[in-house]
Design an enzyme around this catalytic site. Structure first.
Site, short mmCIF file in Angstrom:
data_model
loop_
_atom_site.label_atom_id
_atom_site.label_comp_id
_atom_site.label_asym_id
_atom_site.label_seq_id
_atom_site.Cartn_x
_atom_site.Cartn_y
_atom_site.Cartn_z
CB SER A 48 -0.87 0.00 1.26
OG SER A 48 -1.54 1.23 1.39
CE1 TYR A 102 -3.69 -1.79 5.55
CE2 TYR A 102 -3.53 0.47 4.80
CZ TYR A 102 -3.68 -0.87 4.52
OH TYR A 102 -3.85 -1.30 3.22
N1 LIG Z 1 -8.82 -0.70 -0.55
C1 LIG Z 1 -7.75 0.08 -0.48
O1 LIG Z 1 -7.85 1.32 -0.46
C2 LIG Z 1 -6.38 -0.54 -0.44
C3 LIG Z 1 -5.29 0.30 -0.75
C4 LIG Z 1 -4.02 -0.22 -0.72
C5 LIG Z 1 -3.81 -1.54 -0.37
N2 LIG Z 1 -4.87 -2.35 -0.05
C6 LIG Z 1 -4.59 -3.73 0.32
O2 LIG Z 1 -5.14 -4.59 -0.67
C7 LIG Z 1 -5.49 -5.84 -0.08
C8 LIG Z 1 -6.94 -6.15 -0.40
O3 LIG Z 1 -7.74 -5.08 0.04
P1 LIG Z 1 -9.25 -4.88 -0.41
O4 LIG Z 1 -9.48 -3.42 -0.53
O5 LIG Z 1 -9.57 -5.78 -1.53
O6 LIG Z 1 -9.97 -5.32 0.95
P2 LIG Z 1 -11.16 -6.33 1.27
O7 LIG Z 1 -12.22 -6.22 0.24
O8 LIG Z 1 -11.48 -6.08 2.70
O9 LIG Z 1 -10.49 -7.76 1.11
C9 LIG Z 1 -9.62 -8.32 2.06
C10 LIG Z 1 -9.53 -9.81 1.76
O10 LIG Z 1 -8.62 -10.39 2.70
C11 LIG Z 1 -9.20 -11.57 3.20
N3 LIG Z 1 -8.69 -11.86 4.53
C12 LIG Z 1 -8.80 -11.09 5.65
N4 LIG Z 1 -8.27 -11.73 6.68
C13 LIG Z 1 -7.82 -12.93 6.21
C14 LIG Z 1 -7.19 -14.04 6.81
N5 LIG Z 1 -6.90 -14.07 8.12
N6 LIG Z 1 -6.86 -15.10 6.05
C15 LIG Z 1 -7.16 -15.10 4.73
N7 LIG Z 1 -7.77 -14.09 4.10
C16 LIG Z 1 -8.09 -13.01 4.84
C17 LIG Z 1 -10.69 -11.31 3.21
O11 LIG Z 1 -11.40 -12.54 3.09
P3 LIG Z 1 -12.10 -13.33 4.29
O12 LIG Z 1 -12.67 -12.30 5.23
O13 LIG Z 1 -13.13 -14.16 3.59
O14 LIG Z 1 -11.02 -14.16 4.90
C18 LIG Z 1 -10.86 -10.52 1.92
O15 LIG Z 1 -11.05 -11.38 0.82
C19 LIG Z 1 -5.21 -5.70 1.42
O16 LIG Z 1 -3.94 -6.25 1.68
C20 LIG Z 1 -5.20 -4.19 1.62
O17 LIG Z 1 -4.43 -3.82 2.73
C21 LIG Z 1 -6.16 -1.86 -0.10
#
Ligand SMILES: NC(=O)c1ccc[n+]([C@@H]2O[C@H](COP(=O)([O-])OP(=O)(O)OC[C@H]3O[C@@H](n4cnc5c(N)ncnc54)[C@H](OP(=O)(O)O)[C@@H]3O)[C@@H](O)[C@H]2O)c1
Length: 258
Positions: free
Chosen positions: A145, A158
């Protein structure tokens, strides 16, 4: 134009090599689901905790769904043991769970954030590394990120964790310098996904406010596109770090709102 370089096709491209198998973690929503969809032409294995969502996605894209909790050693061992081969690991599972200033830090929230983003990522990467090396052309991709590169107020649990992911990627790249494995980090800025901000602020109005007035935040497919691009370069080309933000976010604190 004669003599001008040809541009790569903009549509989906195959990963380098044949019969490659990609693992995408956290594929039950957001960036992980979009990435699995984007890579679906290859053999994709998707992992997450919510099997209902995962099974539905896997059925729609022809992937294999396996339960995975990256914070649980037994779950990671069972997941790794169920894989025949792994050429690509997309470490995407992660999240943010508070927006508190350090003065009000909830240590449980800090531990949870570190567990999933850092320790969970190390746990699964360690388990799959022998297979990735054995592949002869492996890829480990970390979804970091911009929070792993820049700090912001109210973000320390975070940003500390994502700085950890950044360091993890850099260290692994150094350690694998003589191995046939690329180490790639994709660092997105503001991405509007269904659950990320809601998990962080736990209130729909507050979550909406994060994106209010921003004409076009990134969406999950934009990040999946960057991931697919990095993975489809010839294997001698290592995209160390790709920072991607919406145009409206010139820097972490400089967001244009209409
Ligand atoms: N959205 C943003 O603005 C943003 C920006 C930069 C980086 N990111 C990064 O991108 C990645 C995905 O983010 P997103 O926005 O797509 O968020 P999201 O929709 O909340 O997705 C997070 C995913 O991680 C899974 N997860 C959470 N805890 C887990 C565990 N203990 N074991 C296995 N899977 C787990 C969740 O699935 P389950 O709950 O089904 O396990 C879900 O599929 C993250 O690493 C986040 O930090 C996001």
């Amino acid at each position: 134009m004669p003599g001008s370089p040809t541009h790569p096709a903009s549509g989906p491209r195959e990963l380098p090599g044949t019969g490659r198998s990609a693992v995408v973690t956290g594929a039950s929503s957001g960036i992980g689901a979009a990435t699995a969809t984007r890579l679906a032409a290859e053999g994709v294995v998707v992992g997450a905790r919510r099997m209902d969502r995962l099974t539905e996605l896997a059925a729609s894209i022809g992937a294999r769904a396996l339960p995975l909790d990256v914070t649980d050693a037994d779950s990671v061992a069972a997941f790794a043991g169920a894989l025949d081969r792994v050429d690509v690991l997309v470490n995407n599972a992660g999240g943010a769970f508070d927006a508190d200033p350090v003065a009000e830090a909830d240590l449980d929230s800090w531990a949870r954030t570190y567990e999933v983003n850092v320790l969970g990522t190390v746990r699964l990467t360690k388990a799959l590394l022998p297979a990735l090396i054995a592949s002869g052309a492996g890829d480990v991709l970390f979804v970091g990120s911009t929070a792993g590169l820049v700090s912001y107020e109210g973000g320390a649990s975070y940003t500390a964790a994502k700085h950890g992911v950044h360091t993890l990627a850099e260290t692994l790249r150094l350690e694998l310098f003589d191995q046939p494995v690329r180490v790639v980090e994709i660092a997105p800025g503001m991405v509007r996904t269904e659950e990320f901000t809601l998990n962080r602020v736990r209130d729909r109005d507050r979550a909406e406010a994060v994106y209010r007035g921003v004409r076009a935040p990134l969406v999950a497919e934009d990040v999946a596109d960057c991931i697919a691009w990095a993975l489809t370069r010839p294997h001698h080309v290592n995209i160390d770090l790709l920072v991607v933000r919406p145009r409206a976010q010139a820097a972490q604190h400089k967001v244009h709102r209409e």
